[in-house]
Design a protein around this motif. Structure first.
Motif, PDB file in Angstrom:
ATOM      1  N   CYS A 162      -2.192  -1.374   8.800  1.00 47.63           N
ATOM      2  CA  CYS A 162      -2.141  -0.548   7.586  1.00 47.63           C
ATOM      3  C   CYS A 162      -2.681   0.870   7.807  1.00 47.63           C
ATOM      4  O   CYS A 162      -2.502   1.741   6.955  1.00 47.63           O
ATOM      5  CB  CYS A 162      -2.923  -1.214   6.467  1.00 47.63           C
ATOM      6  SG  CYS A 162      -2.196  -2.758   5.884  1.00 47.63           S
ATOM      7  N   VAL A 221       0.837  -1.208   0.000  1.00 44.39           N
ATOM      8  CA  VAL A 221       0.000   0.000   0.000  1.00 44.39           C
ATOM      9  C   VAL A 221       0.870   1.256   0.000  1.00 44.39           C
ATOM     10  O   VAL A 221       0.619   2.215  -0.732  1.00 44.39           O
ATOM     11  CB  VAL A 221      -0.950  -0.001   1.217  1.00 44.39           C
ATOM     12  CG1 VAL A 221      -1.683   1.337   1.336  1.00 44.39           C
ATOM     13  CG2 VAL A 221      -1.966  -1.137   1.087  1.00 44.39           C
ATOM     14  N   ASP A 222       1.935   1.246   0.806  1.00 43.96           N
ATOM     15  CA  ASP A 222       2.856   2.388   0.836  1.00 43.96           C
ATOM     16  C   ASP A 222       3.549   2.567  -0.517  1.00 43.96           C
ATOM     17  O   ASP A 222       3.777   3.699  -0.958  1.00 43.96           O
ATOM     18  CB  ASP A 222       3.900   2.198   1.938  1.00 43.96           C
ATOM     19  CG  ASP A 222       3.313   2.333   3.339  1.00 43.96           C
ATOM     20  OD1 ASP A 222       2.178   2.840   3.453  1.00 43.96           O
ATOM     21  OD2 ASP A 222       3.976   1.923   4.312  1.00 43.96           O
ATOM     22  N   ALA A 275      -5.357  10.022  -2.011  1.00 43.79           N
ATOM     23  CA  ALA A 275      -4.767   9.180  -0.967  1.00 43.79           C
ATOM     24  C   ALA A 275      -5.622   7.937  -0.739  1.00 43.79           C
ATOM     25  O   ALA A 275      -6.854   7.984  -0.816  1.00 43.79           O
ATOM     26  CB  ALA A 275      -4.630   9.969   0.322  1.00 43.79           C
ATOM     27  N   ILE A 276      -4.961   6.820  -0.460  1.00 43.55           N
ATOM     28  CA  ILE A 276      -5.670   5.567  -0.187  1.00 43.55           C
ATOM     29  C   ILE A 276      -6.177   5.603   1.251  1.00 43.55           C
ATOM     30  O   ILE A 276      -5.393   5.594   2.197  1.00 43.55           O
ATOM     31  CB  ILE A 276      -4.752   4.356  -0.399  1.00 43.55           C
ATOM     32  CG1 ILE A 276      -4.294   4.292  -1.855  1.00 43.55           C
ATOM     33  CG2 ILE A 276      -5.471   3.064  -0.008  1.00 43.55           C
ATOM     34  CD1 ILE A 276      -3.285   3.181  -2.127  1.00 43.55           C
ATOM     35  N   SER A 277      -7.485   5.653   1.410  1.00 41.51           N
ATOM     36  CA  SER A 277      -8.077   5.695   2.751  1.00 41.51           C
ATOM     37  C   SER A 277      -8.765   4.392   3.112  1.00 41.51           C
ATOM     38  O   SER A 277      -9.106   4.162   4.269  1.00 41.51           O
ATOM     39  CB  SER A 277      -9.087   6.846   2.842  1.00 41.51           C
ATOM     40  OG  SER A 277     -10.109   6.688   1.866  1.00 41.51           O
ATOM     41  N   TRP A 307      -2.306  10.860  -7.233  1.00 43.93           N
ATOM     42  CA  TRP A 307      -3.630  10.256  -7.126  1.00 43.93           C
ATOM     43  C   TRP A 307      -4.212  10.528  -5.736  1.00 43.93           C
ATOM     44  O   TRP A 307      -3.480  10.874  -4.798  1.00 43.93           O
ATOM     45  CB  TRP A 307      -3.535   8.749  -7.367  1.00 43.93           C
ATOM     46  CG  TRP A 307      -3.223   8.381  -8.791  1.00 43.93           C
ATOM     47  CD1 TRP A 307      -2.277   8.958  -9.595  1.00 43.93           C
ATOM     48  CD2 TRP A 307      -3.854   7.386  -9.578  1.00 43.93           C
ATOM     49  NE1 TRP A 307      -2.266   8.364 -10.827  1.00 43.93           N
ATOM     50  CE2 TRP A 307      -3.226   7.385 -10.848  1.00 43.93           C
ATOM     51  CE3 TRP A 307      -4.873   6.474  -9.336  1.00 43.93           C
ATOM     52  CZ2 TRP A 307      -3.596   6.519 -11.872  1.00 43.93           C
ATOM     53  CZ3 TRP A 307      -5.233   5.597 -10.355  1.00 43.93           C
ATOM     54  CH2 TRP A 307      -4.613   5.623 -11.605  1.00 43.93           C
ATOM     55  N   LYS A 350       1.210   4.253  -2.905  1.00 46.10           N
ATOM     56  CA  LYS A 350       1.153   5.694  -2.630  1.00 46.10           C
ATOM     57  C   LYS A 350       2.344   6.420  -3.250  1.00 46.10           C
ATOM     58  O   LYS A 350       2.203   7.524  -3.779  1.00 46.10           O
ATOM     59  CB  LYS A 350       1.128   5.921  -1.116  1.00 46.10           C
ATOM     60  CG  LYS A 350      -0.149   5.455  -0.427  1.00 46.10           C
ATOM     61  CD  LYS A 350      -0.055   5.647   1.081  1.00 46.10           C
ATOM     62  CE  LYS A 350      -1.306   5.162   1.789  1.00 46.10           C
ATOM     63  NZ  LYS A 350      -1.197   5.297   3.268  1.00 46.10           N
ATOM     64  N   LYS A 351       3.519   5.809  -3.203  1.00 47.69           N
ATOM     65  CA  LYS A 351       4.719   6.434  -3.768  1.00 47.69           C
ATOM     66  C   LYS A 351       4.651   6.491  -5.287  1.00 47.69           C
ATOM     67  O   LYS A 351       5.065   7.477  -5.905  1.00 47.69           O
ATOM     68  CB  LYS A 351       5.970   5.669  -3.326  1.00 47.69           C
ATOM     69  CG  LYS A 351       6.262   5.742  -1.833  1.00 47.69           C
ATOM     70  CD  LYS A 351       7.447   4.852  -1.472  1.00 47.69           C
ATOM     71  CE  LYS A 351       7.701   4.840   0.022  1.00 47.69           C
ATOM     72  NZ  LYS A 351       8.808   3.911   0.394  1.00 47.69           N
ATOM     73  N   CYS A 387       1.930   6.477  -7.108  1.00 46.60           N
ATOM     74  CA  CYS A 387       0.756   7.252  -7.547  1.00 46.60           C
ATOM     75  C   CYS A 387       0.651   8.525  -6.706  1.00 46.60           C
ATOM     76  O   CYS A 387      -0.379   8.768  -6.057  1.00 46.60           O
ATOM     77  CB  CYS A 387      -0.510   6.413  -7.441  1.00 46.60           C
ATOM     78  SG  CYS A 387      -0.446   4.835  -8.324  1.00 46.60           S
ATOM     79  N   LYS A 388       1.706   9.310  -6.710  1.00 51.92           N
ATOM     80  CA  LYS A 388       1.777  10.476  -5.826  1.00 51.92           C
ATOM     81  C   LYS A 388       0.674  11.485  -6.093  1.00 51.92           C
ATOM     82  O   LYS A 388       0.180  12.155  -5.179  1.00 51.92           O
ATOM     83  CB  LYS A 388       3.145  11.154  -5.983  1.00 51.92           C
ATOM     84  CG  LYS A 388       4.309  10.311  -5.492  1.00 51.92           C
ATOM     85  CD  LYS A 388       5.626  11.033  -5.707  1.00 51.92           C
ATOM     86  CE  LYS A 388       6.795  10.181  -5.237  1.00 51.92           C
ATOM     87  NZ  LYS A 388       8.097  10.846  -5.482  1.00 51.92           N
TER      88      LYS A 388
END
Length: 572
Positions: A456, A420-421, A432-434, A430, A424-425, A427-428
């Protein structure tokens, strides 16, 4: 064909892996599973590797279909109401067979340590650049992908090379093998596969969705052994099994990889949707729409799905956890005493967490100092390291079997967090994954999902859907047959959702995560035989060779400055 059944038109789904197969029958109008029959596949007893017999698998497929259709008769439902069949399968598993005789040329094996030597040769050839072909196929060099396996078999199995020389060899993943047999085998079998399976071979161009001549030349693999590439939703052929009458002539209307099918079944049809599929192995996949994102953090750039030959392809970034549920089963069967394990845990691999929800989960994270790295067949997350070995730290004389199992489950959560991290890196820009949508057999355990949410630090959403893999394949086949649209599916197939929110302090989970990363670094250091700073850069997503490359401009500047200075001193 007009259906007379009260359930309307039905679709059968073959869900196949190298260790089991099952046939599910869906009622299209309400997406209900009317019947399902599953058969386990036995490992070849004489094998030291994870080898299975493809012939046994094909026989199990026929048996599962036969029993499931007989169950329909018992339920007073006409098997003739099955208007199409879909195939969803474990990807990357490689089979080579003789198209003239139907003889299988190799045991079915998804993971094999014997491939390490040929991978080492390839890495030596490319100066240890594991991402040498990533810009074309989206994948790093690793033993789990089909091209490495084909190459090894060509060099080590004389029957394979002889069959290739006589132009009698076919290659396929599980889907191609089952499809070829299902449509008539040596008599009339079709040799095809879909874009999701082909994208995991290292031989398909990710942009053109065609076999790439350069990739095939690199591995020295002849293109005539490869199946035709199709979309996930179209007619592949028709059932033609000798002695079969019930399903004879039924179209095979869908082929799709299992994790990709789960992405569709969980209605992750738009970009930025993230799905975590948890079975024997686990996968975290984000739909990136029509954009191919080449990862800087060891994620796989792959095809998500293409629901029709004229439809746009959806790409995905995927992180893969190679030993997850299988690591827990290994601990229970090989390390822990059967008496203690059975007294404290259910025999099901998804029922081994007890008393860990909410406050108890917080207590468990604080008290359990064990850190387990489940690299039983190399490491896939956070990095693809085929040489990695399993590692366990923090053992004391007071360590219990419950703590060992908890450490194994925590390791799955930690690996999921690294993926998941990494997303995030990569897809900077995009959102945020919540939240994380989960599915699969392992997700049935609520205590595990609570632990996943805590580690997570995101909301875990579990739609109340049984078999999302089968559901996605059913939808793909229904789209082909034009008996269901995407809008209808999204409108009528939105199930209730169970939510699991983080319930512990972020500092506690981060502290535990850092301990696990320390164990991971120690494991890699022990097996990778690399300097510690190189191991650190490896885990931080940095290419160790870039340290040298980055120093070149500075060296050139200093050298050229010195030359200019010397010349200036000699100039009058």
């Amino acid at each position: 064909m007009n259906s007379t059944s009260k359930f309307g038109k039905l679709i059968g789904v073959l869900d196949v892996s190298n260790s089991f197969c099952k046939f599910l029958v869906y009622a299209v109008k309400n997406r209900e599973i009317l019947t399902c029959h599953e058969i386990s596949i036995n490992k070849i007893e004489s094998s030291d590797e994870d080898e299975y017999d493809p012939i046994e698998l094909w026989n199990a497929v026929q048996e599962a279909m036969r029993v499931a259709t007989e169950n329909l008769v018992i339920l007073e439902i006409e098997p003739s109401d099955i208007v199409a069949i879909g195939i969803t399968n474990q990807r990357e598993t490689t089979i080579l067979w003789n198209k003239r005789s139907g003889e299988v040329l190799n045991p079915l094996c998804s993971s094999d340590n014997r491939l390490n030597k040929i991978l080492e040769k390839i890495l030596l050839r490319t100066k240890n650049k594991k991402n040498y072909l990533r810009s074309v196929c989206g994948l790093p060099f690793d033993v789990c992908f089909s091209a490495i396996k084909i190459k090894w078999l060509m060099e080590n199995n004389k029957a394979v090379q002889d069959s290739i020389d006589r132009n009698e060899c076919y290659f396929g993943n599980l889907d191609s093998w089952i499809l070829w047999n299902l449509t008539g085998g040596i008599v009339s079998g079709v040799h095809r596969s879909d874009v999701t399976n082909c994208s995991r071979t290292m031989l398909m161009n990710l942009e053109s969705l065609e076999w790439d001549k350069r990739l095939c030349k690199f591995f020295d693999i002849p293109m005539n052994i490869l199946p035709q590439i199709r979309s996930c939703s179209e007619i592949y052929g028709y059932v033609n099994i000798q002695g079969s009458t019930v399903l004879e002539g039924v179209p095979i209307a869908s082929v799709i990889g299992n994790n990709n099918s789960a992405l569709v079944g969980q209605i992750c049809l738009k970009a930025a949707k993230v799905e975590c599929h948890m079975e024997e192995d686990c996968s975290v996949m984000i739909n990136t729409g029509q954009e191919i994102i080449y990862s800087d953090n060891d994620l796989l750039s792959t095809v998500g799905f293409q629901l029709g030959p004229n439809e746009k392809v959806h790409y995905a970034l995927e992180g893969f956890i190679g030993s997850s549920c299988s690591a827990i089963n290994w601990l229970k069967s090989s390390i822990l005493s059967s008496t203690e394990s059975n007294n404290n845990h259910n025999s099901s691999p998804v029922s081994t967490f007890h008393g860990m929800r909410n406050g108890n989960c917080f207590k468990s994270l604080q008290e359990n100092d064990l850190a387990f790295v489940p690299a039983l067949k190399g490491l896939c997350a956070p990095k693809f390291l085929y040489q990695a070995k399993g590692f366990l730290s923090g053992l004391t004389i007071n360590t219990t079997s419950q703590q060992l199992l908890t450490a194994a489950k925590e390791s799955i959560c930690f690996q999921t967090k690294t993926i998941v991290d990494s997303i995030k890196k990569d897809c900077k820009t995009w959102p945020a994954i919540s939240s994380l949508i989960v599915g699969g057999e392992f997700s049935e355990n609520v205590d595990f999902l609570q632990l996943l949410a805590n580690i997570c630090s995101v909301t875990i959403e579990r739609p109340q859907v049984s078999a999302p893999t089968g559901l996605g394949c059913m939808l793909s086949a229904a789209l082909t047959m034009k008996i269901l649209s995407l809008d209808e599916f999204k409108t009528t197939c939105v199930p209730p959702v169970d939510n699991f929110y983080p319930t512990i302090n972020l500092d506690v989970s981060e502290e535990k995560y850092m301990k696990w990363l320390t164990a991971l670094k120690t494991s890699i250091q022990a097996n990778h035989q690399s300097p510690r700073d190189e191991v650190n850069s490896l885990l931080e997503g940095k290419d160790a060779t870039k340290f040298i490359m980055n120093s070149i401009p500075g060296c050139l500047f200093l050298f050229s400055s010195y030359v200019i200075y010397v010349l200036s001193q000699q100039w009058p």
